[in-house]
Design an enzyme around this catalytic site. Structure first.
Site, PDB file in Angstrom:
ATOM      1  N   CYS A   5      -6.124  -2.617   7.517  1.00 35.18           N
ATOM      2  CA  CYS A   5      -7.188  -1.607   7.599  1.00 35.18           C
ATOM      3  C   CYS A   5      -8.391  -1.919   6.714  1.00 35.18           C
ATOM      4  CB  CYS A   5      -6.622  -0.231   7.253  1.00 35.18           C
ATOM      5  SG  CYS A   5      -6.029  -0.058   5.551  1.00 35.18           S
ATOM      6  N   CYS A  62       0.836  -1.210   0.000  1.00 40.64           N
ATOM      7  CA  CYS A  62       0.000   0.000   0.000  1.00 40.64           C
ATOM      8  C   CYS A  62       0.867   1.255   0.000  1.00 40.64           C
ATOM      9  CB  CYS A  62      -0.927  -0.009   1.206  1.00 40.64           C
ATOM     10  SG  CYS A  62      -1.946   1.477   1.369  1.00 40.64           S
TER      11      CYS A  62
END
Length: 265
Positions: A104, A8
């Protein structure tokens, strides 16, 4: 066993932040990562945070020079407790928010459900095999396992068994005793090691997962982008897909995804 946070930061988050900063004519953007940046002669160097318990430099190892040049890490010199005190003094409601160790974008940290719903990865049975080749049982899919795992394995006698290796092509889960999890080194794809030759045969330290201690090691070989590292002492559960991140003292010097454990040199 991939590390989605490294991916990410490398491919999504910092590119988007940089793009947005440019769109509003901002010179810099800041994030709340526990890490530090040192600027020297037009080059930006990523360094570990002052608080080793919260250091996040491991997750940032793939961030490009272009993005590091524009980035600020204002909390890298402080501990988490100090940051909570600052937030408390400022009256911020997140000052008592619990730490999160979860990925997340995966609800309830249930990655199996996420894989099934988002990528249609469903159970795909295969054999559980001993190191000697004996079939010990069946499993419902190798995506349920990672190297070093004990949970979810049937009992195979008095000694505990652990996942030693996963074979995606044959759908086999190889299990063995704890001693079989230790290796003397690893090979990695050093795609984020821009000047690997500079660090060959020099003492470094390496993290083989985000919560790993810093392990004394030496880069001993380079073949194209493939690097071989030898540990000072054997390490447990070196896991392909995780990232190996190398440090020269406090500075991140490179790394990449682990290809395999090297049992012996």
């Amino acid at each position: 066993t991939p590390n989605p946070c490294v991916a990410c930061n490398t491919f999504i988050k910092f590119d988007e932040l940089s793009y947005y900063a440019k769109s509003i004519d901002a010179d810099y953007f800041a994030t709340g990562h526990y890490a530090k940046i040192r600027h020297d002669g037009g080059q930006s160097y990523l360094e570990a945070a002052a608080d080793p318990a919260k250091d996040q430099s491991y997750f940032l190892m793939g961030v490009s020079q272009e993005n590091l040049n524009k980035c600020l890490f204002p909390i890298g010199d402080f501990s988490k407790d100090q940051i909570r005190d600052f937030a408390r003094e400022a009256g911020l409601p997140v000052c008592e928010k619990a730490d999160s160790m979860e990925v997340c974008f995966i609800p309830e940290n249930n990655y199996r459900k996420f894989l099934e719903e988002s990528y249609q990865i469903t159970d795909d049975p295969g054999d559980i095999i001993s190191e000697s080749g004996e079939v010990l049982g069946k499993h419902k899919g190798i995506h349920h396992f990672t190297v070093g795992q004990r949970k979810g394995l049937p009992a195979h006698g008095l000694d505990a068994h652990y996942v030693i290796r996963l074979e995606s092509e044959t759908k086999r889960v190889i299990v063995g005793l704890d001693k079989s999890l230790f290796s003397e080194g690893l090979s990695l794809d050093g795609i984020y090691f821009e000047r690997a030759e500079e660090f060959l045969n020099r003492p470094l330290t390496v993290k083989i997962r985000s919560r790993s201690a810093l392990i004394p090691s030496t880069l001993v070989q380079k073949e194209g982008s493939k690097l071989i590292a030898r540990f000072e002492t054997p390490q447990r559960a070196v896991t392909p897909g995780q990232f190996a991140v190398f440090y020269d003292r406090n500075r991140v010097v490179g790394g990449g995804p682990i290809l395999k454990a090297v049992a012996n040199f």
